[in-house]
Motif scaffolding. Structure first.
Motif, PDB file in Angstrom:
ATOM      1  N   PRO A 187       6.998   1.424  -9.555  1.00  0.00           N
ATOM      2  CA  PRO A 187       5.932   0.659  -9.456  1.00  0.00           C
ATOM      3  C   PRO A 187       5.881  -0.708  -8.571  1.00  0.00           C
ATOM      4  O   PRO A 187       5.135  -0.961  -7.790  1.00  0.00           O
ATOM      5  CB  PRO A 187       5.515   0.277 -10.647  1.00  0.00           C
ATOM      6  CG  PRO A 187       6.649   0.617 -11.794  1.00  0.00           C
ATOM      7  CD  PRO A 187       7.371   1.697 -11.156  1.00  0.00           C
ATOM      8  N   ALA A 188       7.161  -1.403  -8.726  1.00  0.00           N
ATOM      9  CA  ALA A 188       7.157  -2.419  -7.673  1.00  0.00           C
ATOM     10  C   ALA A 188       6.920  -2.129  -6.298  1.00  0.00           C
ATOM     11  O   ALA A 188       6.457  -2.777  -5.561  1.00  0.00           O
ATOM     12  CB  ALA A 188       8.504  -3.335  -8.251  1.00  0.00           C
ATOM     13  N   ILE A 205       5.878   0.685  -4.950  1.00  0.00           N
ATOM     14  CA  ILE A 205       4.331   1.023  -4.543  1.00  0.00           C
ATOM     15  C   ILE A 205       3.436  -0.404  -4.308  1.00  0.00           C
ATOM     16  O   ILE A 205       2.741  -0.583  -3.416  1.00  0.00           O
ATOM     17  CB  ILE A 205       3.720   1.683  -5.971  1.00  0.00           C
ATOM     18  CG1 ILE A 205       4.335   2.961  -6.007  1.00  0.00           C
ATOM     19  CG2 ILE A 205       2.119   2.012  -5.805  1.00  0.00           C
ATOM     20  CD1 ILE A 205       4.042   4.184  -4.933  1.00  0.00           C
ATOM     21  N   ALA A 206       3.692  -1.165  -5.212  1.00  0.00           N
ATOM     22  CA  ALA A 206       2.849  -2.462  -5.227  1.00  0.00           C
ATOM     23  C   ALA A 206       3.337  -3.199  -3.887  1.00  0.00           C
ATOM     24  O   ALA A 206       2.354  -3.737  -3.186  1.00  0.00           O
ATOM     25  CB  ALA A 206       3.176  -3.274  -6.216  1.00  0.00           C
ATOM     26  N   LEU A 213       4.232  -2.117  -1.075  1.00  0.00           N
ATOM     27  CA  LEU A 213       3.549  -1.083   0.007  1.00  0.00           C
ATOM     28  C   LEU A 213       2.104  -1.509   0.151  1.00  0.00           C
ATOM     29  O   LEU A 213       1.556  -1.720   1.262  1.00  0.00           O
ATOM     30  CB  LEU A 213       3.813   0.155   0.038  1.00  0.00           C
ATOM     31  CG  LEU A 213       5.514   0.744   0.129  1.00  0.00           C
ATOM     32  CD1 LEU A 213       5.748   2.157  -0.334  1.00  0.00           C
ATOM     33  CD2 LEU A 213       5.673   0.402   1.762  1.00  0.00           C
ATOM     34  N   GLN A 214       1.480  -1.553  -1.035  1.00  0.00           N
ATOM     35  CA  GLN A 214       0.128  -1.818  -0.925  1.00  0.00           C
ATOM     36  C   GLN A 214      -0.132  -3.214  -0.524  1.00  0.00           C
ATOM     37  O   GLN A 214      -1.180  -3.508   0.067  1.00  0.00           O
ATOM     38  CB  GLN A 214      -0.597  -1.680  -2.410  1.00  0.00           C
ATOM     39  CG  GLN A 214      -0.646  -0.195  -2.964  1.00  0.00           C
ATOM     40  CD  GLN A 214      -0.816   0.134  -4.256  1.00  0.00           C
ATOM     41  OE1 GLN A 214      -0.812  -0.784  -5.036  1.00  0.00           O
ATOM     42  NE2 GLN A 214      -1.354   1.407  -4.487  1.00  0.00           N
TER      43      GLN A 214
END
Lengths: 119, 119
Positions: free
Chosen positions: A26-27, A29-30, A32-33
């Motif tokens: 999740p980190a 992903i975050a 990249l977002q």
DNA sequence: TGGTTAGATCGTAATAATACGATTTATCTG
DNA sequence: CAGATAAATCGTATTATTACGATCTAACCA
């Protein structure tokens, strides 16, 4: 983990797994977002934006860099990070390919579009 | 790995990371491709088709099942595995979404298509 | 019932991943 | 040069993953 066995798999399978693995936290992903929103941002911005220490963020950035998904540009003492479009598109295509070939039924035509080279 | 911190991330980010994590190993990629080819196949078929032991394959199948990407159907002493289309489509959409929002430039329209609900 | 087959699970060794404080490295500024 | 700032790296504790032999479980058949 124990070291994964590598022989017996195709390069395409190995690459796909590598990209997916880089996205598998999740980190990351975050991050990249975050990069996508600001298009280009300092490492410190990410540290401020996520509930993780500077050391941990740096570690995740390294993982993303090693997978090729992002790149860093030195600017004095700071580093500007951004998505590496070339590899990012490769990952997009590889995953699109997977979904194209693994998705049964009429969703195939829909998935197919993601595979077309964008440039 | 150390346990990942979970608080501070959105459910969408956590789901996305979970799907990507499930795809983050060449054996699991190969299993999914195998399932897609034969549409439905016995666990033993996969064991014969991959260079890993029965125990290891079973472990990877469990990981894919826990992520929801595949399902098993008992048939006597054997188990037929197949892709779980519902969750598979969710994963496809979630990843499509990621690429849509994180990909700069004109590739966005292309990526967007993958997000449309197929059914 | 006894034997066979298919898979899951157990136990475990080896290794990778996660997280963070502390430190180092590099760059800028006064 | 000395201090400050940014980020990488080190060291390390904890936990997860991978892999496989061995065993267990369940279903089938003779």
């Amino acid at each position: 983990m124990g070291a994964s066995k590598i022989d017996g798999f195709t390069p395409a399978q190995l690459h796909l797994a590598e990209y997916a693995h880089a996205l598998g936290h999740p980190a990351r992903i975050a991050i990249l977002q975050f990069l996508a929103q600001r298009r280009r941002c300092l490492c410190g911005d990410i540290v401020d934006g996520l509930p993780l220490s500077q050391a941990t963020i740096s570690q995740h950035l390294k993982a993303l860099r090693q997978a090729g998904l992002i790149k860093g540009h030195n600017d004095g003492p700071s580093v500007h990070y951004s998505i590496n479009e070339k590899i990012w598109n490769r990952a997009r295509m590889a995953l699109g390919n997977l979904f194209l070939h693994c998705t049964p039924s009429e969703t195939q035509e829909t998935s197919a579009v993601v595979m077309h080279s964008p440039n």
